[in-house]
Design an enzyme around this catalytic site. Structure first.
Site, short mmCIF file in Angstrom:
data_model
loop_
_atom_site.label_atom_id
_atom_site.label_comp_id
_atom_site.label_asym_id
_atom_site.label_seq_id
_atom_site.Cartn_x
_atom_site.Cartn_y
_atom_site.Cartn_z
N GLY A 239 0.76 -1.24 0.00
CA GLY A 239 0.00 0.00 0.00
C GLY A 239 0.79 1.29 0.00
O GLY A 239 0.22 2.37 -0.19
N PRO A 274 4.71 -5.18 -0.68
CA PRO A 274 4.70 -3.98 -1.53
C PRO A 274 4.51 -4.34 -3.00
O PRO A 274 5.04 -5.35 -3.48
CB PRO A 274 6.10 -3.40 -1.31
CG PRO A 274 6.95 -4.60 -1.03
CD PRO A 274 6.08 -5.55 -0.25
N GLY A 275 3.76 -3.55 -3.71
CA GLY A 275 3.58 -3.73 -5.14
C GLY A 275 3.99 -2.45 -5.85
O GLY A 275 5.09 -2.31 -6.36
N TYR A 316 -9.45 5.38 -12.62
CA TYR A 316 -9.34 6.16 -11.38
C TYR A 316 -9.14 7.65 -11.63
O TYR A 316 -8.92 8.40 -10.69
CB TYR A 316 -8.12 5.71 -10.56
CG TYR A 316 -7.93 4.24 -10.36
CD1 TYR A 316 -8.90 3.46 -9.72
CD2 TYR A 316 -6.74 3.62 -10.74
CE1 TYR A 316 -8.70 2.11 -9.51
CE2 TYR A 316 -6.53 2.27 -10.53
CZ TYR A 316 -7.52 1.52 -9.90
OH TYR A 316 -7.30 0.19 -9.68
N CYS A 347 -13.27 3.10 -28.93
CA CYS A 347 -14.54 3.78 -29.12
C CYS A 347 -15.26 4.06 -27.81
O CYS A 347 -16.34 3.51 -27.56
CB CYS A 347 -15.40 2.97 -30.08
SG CYS A 347 -14.54 2.66 -31.61
N TYR A 376 0.24 -1.90 -12.06
CA TYR A 376 -1.16 -1.94 -12.50
C TYR A 376 -1.29 -1.37 -13.91
O TYR A 376 -2.27 -0.70 -14.24
CB TYR A 376 -2.08 -1.22 -11.49
CG TYR A 376 -1.87 -1.74 -10.09
CD1 TYR A 376 -2.37 -2.98 -9.73
CD2 TYR A 376 -1.11 -1.04 -9.15
CE1 TYR A 376 -2.14 -3.51 -8.46
CE2 TYR A 376 -0.88 -1.56 -7.88
CZ TYR A 376 -1.40 -2.79 -7.55
OH TYR A 376 -1.16 -3.31 -6.30
C1 LIG Z 1 -2.93 -5.17 -3.95
C2 LIG Z 1 -2.38 -5.77 -2.70
C3 LIG Z 1 -1.08 -5.48 -2.26
C4 LIG Z 1 -0.18 -4.49 -2.97
O1 LIG Z 1 -0.64 -3.19 -2.87
P1 LIG Z 1 0.29 -1.97 -3.38
O2 LIG Z 1 -0.52 -0.77 -3.12
O3 LIG Z 1 0.55 -2.18 -4.81
O4 LIG Z 1 1.55 -2.00 -2.57
C5 LIG Z 1 -0.61 -6.12 -1.13
N1 LIG Z 1 -1.39 -7.00 -0.45
C6 LIG Z 1 -2.63 -7.30 -0.83
C7 LIG Z 1 -3.42 -8.26 -0.05
C8 LIG Z 1 -3.18 -6.70 -1.97
O5 LIG Z 1 -4.43 -6.98 -2.33
#
Ligand SMILES: *Cc1c(COP(=O)(O)O)cnc(C)c1O
Length: 423
Positions: A239, A274-275, A316, A347, A376
């Site tokens: 997050g 982390p993503g 978003y 379109c 994403y």
């Molecule tokens: C999407 C998600 C993440 C990663 O969130 P980021 O905002 O990209 O860091 C981590 N854990 C869970 C369970 C998620 O669904």
């Protein structure tokens, strides 16, 4: 920090001229820098220093095999949300003992797949899922390692679509009900309690919601201890936000410092998922201008990438910086900023990459970089309007590698068939 930089007004990824890649692979394509990916992963992971921890990259943010492999070579695990992501992670070489399975709707088949693969733990999100997992584990004569995702009811102060830790969100088990679920799990024959998890949302730009959630989880762990339930893993989810425009998210070191402080007095391993913060600005989307068009009220720059390639602006209202791959510095270019919409061929009026944006004068044939698209981006892409999905390219130093071939018309219809009665 990233490795997309101008040299003599030409945009490079590390030591490769992006225009050269475009010539070789065509447009549109996603472009990732392995140096940036590595730097971000290491910066994040090392921020937690000596604290027992595990960095499990959130696969849904960017799930190409090559990128998953890169993180696994750096010691990373994976946070997955589907059987498909488990398959990818295993194929990429991620150690199953570093895989965590999250998500509210795991099917029986997916639970079985995770179980027989020997993953570290399932983050279970409901009592019914627990029952299902116990049943599957008994059939397989295995013990299922679980942690429960609790919903701490903390406001992450982010976009409503990506807030997950509020009482009204579908995720997790409310803290008040969770104690009962843990007691129930403790008495199950094929369930082993491993941890407590939570994930409150994405693109957070403040630290306080994280520490607030961590504090609640900590109190909850203490409460479980009074029942003799010992927790080995505290999974705080992902997050942490990034800068797309003018956000000022905390640096991973600042984030880590706050969490480490809050972890004092706890014996468990901290798990992080982390993503976005790892991949977002390590990837960009390159497209080419097809046409420009002026109307009474608008300037349109029509490019060959669209909402099917990058959904975030449409979904978003997200902001992505837009840069020319070749910066025009001639006299004519100076002072030729214009306000324009960057739109794709789809379109739908919602098909845009930028709206009312001040941009340099783009002309037909120019290459455009849509910045901070690594998270994403490709993973949310689709075939809408029967558009083959873009290629993905990874750069290392002065070399580039196509890590996903551009789809073609054949791949578009590969799995379709016409039933007999229509023949
Ligand atoms: C999407 C998600 C993440 C990663 O969130 P980021 O905002 O990209 O860091 C981590 N854990 C869970 C369970 C998620 O669904």
């Amino acid at each position: 920090m990233h490795h997309f930089i101008y040299k003599d007004n030409e945009l490079y990824c590390e030591s490769v001229a992006i225009a050269d890649i475009a010539k070789a692979v065509g447009t549109p394509f996603y472009l990732y820098s392995s140096a940036t990916l590595t730097h971000h992963f290491n910066t994040f992971d090392k921020s937690f220093g000596e604290l027992p921890h595990m960095t499990c990259f959130a696969v849904k943010a960017c799930s190409n095999l090559a990128i998953l492999r890169l993180f696994s070579t750096l010691g990373g695990g994976a946070d997955i949300v589907s059987g498909g992501e488990l398959y990818r992670s295993l194929k990429a070489g991620v150690d199953p003992r570093r895989i965590i399975y999250s998500g509210v709707g795991k099917t029986e088949e997916e639970l079985r797949y995770g179980l027989v693969s020997g993953i570290l733990m399932f983050n279970v999100e409901s009592e019914q899922e627990l029952e299902k997992l116990q049943k599957v584990a008994r059939e397989q004569e295995l013990v299922a390692p679980v942690s429960f995702r609790i919903n701490p009811d903390v406001d992450p102060k982010t976009h409503a679509y990506i807030s997950t830790g509020l009482a009204k969100n579908k995720f997790g088990i409310p803290v008040e009900q969770a104690e009962k679920v843990y007691l129930r799990a403790r008495d199950m024959s094929h369930i082993k309690i491993m941890g407590v998890s939570c994930h409150i949302g994405s693109q957070l730009t403040e630290i306080s919601p994280f520490t607030e959630a961590l504090h609640k989880v900590k109190l909850f762990i203490k409460r479980l201890e009074t029942h003799g339930i010992i927790i080995d893993y505290l999974d705080l989810g992902g997050g942490l936000g990034v800068r797309y425009q003018d956000e000022k998210p905390p640096h991973p070191q600042e984030y880590a410092r706050a969490l480490k402080k809050e972890m004092a007095g706890l014996e468990c391993t901290l798990v992080l998922e982390p993503g976005r913060v790892i991949v977002s600005n390590a990837g960009i989307l390159i497209s080419q201008v097809l046409y420009t068009k002026k109307t009474e009220t608008k300037n349109f720059i029509i490019v060959d990438a669209a909402m099917n390639d990058l959904a975030r602006p449409s979904l978003y209202g997200a902001h992505h910086d837009i840069l020319p791959v070749i910066r025009n510095t001639g006299k004519a270019a100076a002072g030729s900023l214009q306000i324009a919409d960057v739109v794709g061929p789809i379109c739908e009026t919602g098909d845009f990459l930028a709206r009312d944006r001040e941009l340099p004068a783009f002309e037909q044939g120019d290459l455009m970089a849509v910045m901070s698209s690594g998270a994403y981006g490709f993973t949310m892409s689709s075939n809408y309007n029967s558009r083959p999905r873009a290629a993905e390219v990874l750069v290392k130093d002065d070399q580039f590698y196509v890590i996903r071939a551009r789809e073609n018309y054949e791949t578009l219809i590969r799995d379709e068939s016409i039933p007999d009665f229509l023949e």
